[in-house]
Design an enzyme around this catalytic site. Structure first.
Site, PDB file in Angstrom:
ATOM      1  N   GLY A  45       0.810  -1.219   0.000  1.00 60.75           N
ATOM      2  CA  GLY A  45       0.000   0.000   0.000  1.00 60.75           C
ATOM      3  C   GLY A  45       0.839   1.262   0.000  1.00 60.75           C
ATOM      4  O   GLY A  45       0.549   2.227  -0.711  1.00 60.75           O
ATOM      5  N   CYS A  46       1.897   1.259   0.793  1.00 60.21           N
ATOM      6  CA  CYS A  46       2.755   2.443   0.890  1.00 60.21           C
ATOM      7  C   CYS A  46       3.532   2.665  -0.405  1.00 60.21           C
ATOM      8  O   CYS A  46       3.759   3.815  -0.807  1.00 60.21           O
ATOM      9  CB  CYS A  46       3.693   2.317   2.083  1.00 60.21           C
ATOM     10  SG  CYS A  46       2.790   2.284   3.651  1.00 60.21           S
ATOM     11  N   THR A  47       3.919   1.595  -1.067  1.00 55.37           N
ATOM     12  CA  THR A  47       4.599   1.722  -2.350  1.00 55.37           C
ATOM     13  C   THR A  47       3.646   2.274  -3.394  1.00 55.37           C
ATOM     14  O   THR A  47       4.005   3.173  -4.167  1.00 55.37           O
ATOM     15  CB  THR A  47       5.179   0.366  -2.791  1.00 55.37           C
ATOM     16  OG1 THR A  47       6.135  -0.057  -1.803  1.00 55.37           O
ATOM     17  CG2 THR A  47       5.855   0.463  -4.145  1.00 55.37           C
TER      18      THR A  47
END
Length: 154
Positions: A45-47
């Site tokens: 998700g953060c990527t």
């Protein structure tokens, strides 16, 4: 502590960026900037969120408002993450999660039966007056860039 709201004074901070420089609220005084809090470097998700901002960077750069990613990861982790995905903005290390706590986004989470604390995926636009101008709470990674552009363009 509850999440900050528009009109609240933005907490003072001084954090180390992925490039080893120090970024502080005092240095940013008098200008608008955005802090986006995210849970962890190099996770799916953060990527997606980080790369969405990267892919929209020309539009964000035209607006001229500095954007900083903030997570509890180390400076070394941030540098690796930034280099791996060619991120054009700086990532700030909040290892003690003091800034996340001050913004009210250091929250209890549950995953696969385990309870732990981490950053809520939220973004704060700070006005030139040092007050929270806008809050994008619990953003979805793939929608964040467009939401941020819309808020910053006003």
């Amino acid at each position: 502590m509850s999440r900050l709201n528009p009109g609240d004074a933005a907490p003072a901070f001084e954090l180390t960026a992925d490039d080893g420089t120090t970024v502080s609220s005092a240095d940013l005084a008098g200008e608008r900037y955005a802090l986006y809090f995210y849970p962890k470097d190099d996770t799916p998700g953060c990527t997606a969120q980080a790369c969405g901002l990267r892919d929209s960077w020309s539009r964000l750069d035209e607006i001229g408002v500095p954007v900083f990613g903030v997570s509890p990861d180390s400076v070394k982790s941030h540098a690796k993450f930034r280099d791996k995905y060619a991120l054009p903005y700086r990532l700030l290390s909040d290892e003690g999660h003091r800034l996340a706590e001050a913004y009210g986004v250091w929250i209890e989470k549950k995953f696969m039966g385990r309870t732990y604390h981490g950053n809520e995926r939220s973004t704060f636009v700070i006005g030139a007056d040092g007050r929270v101008e806008q809050v994008l709470a619990q953003v979805k990674p793939n929608e964040h860039a467009e939401q941020l552009i819309e808020v910053l363009a006003v």
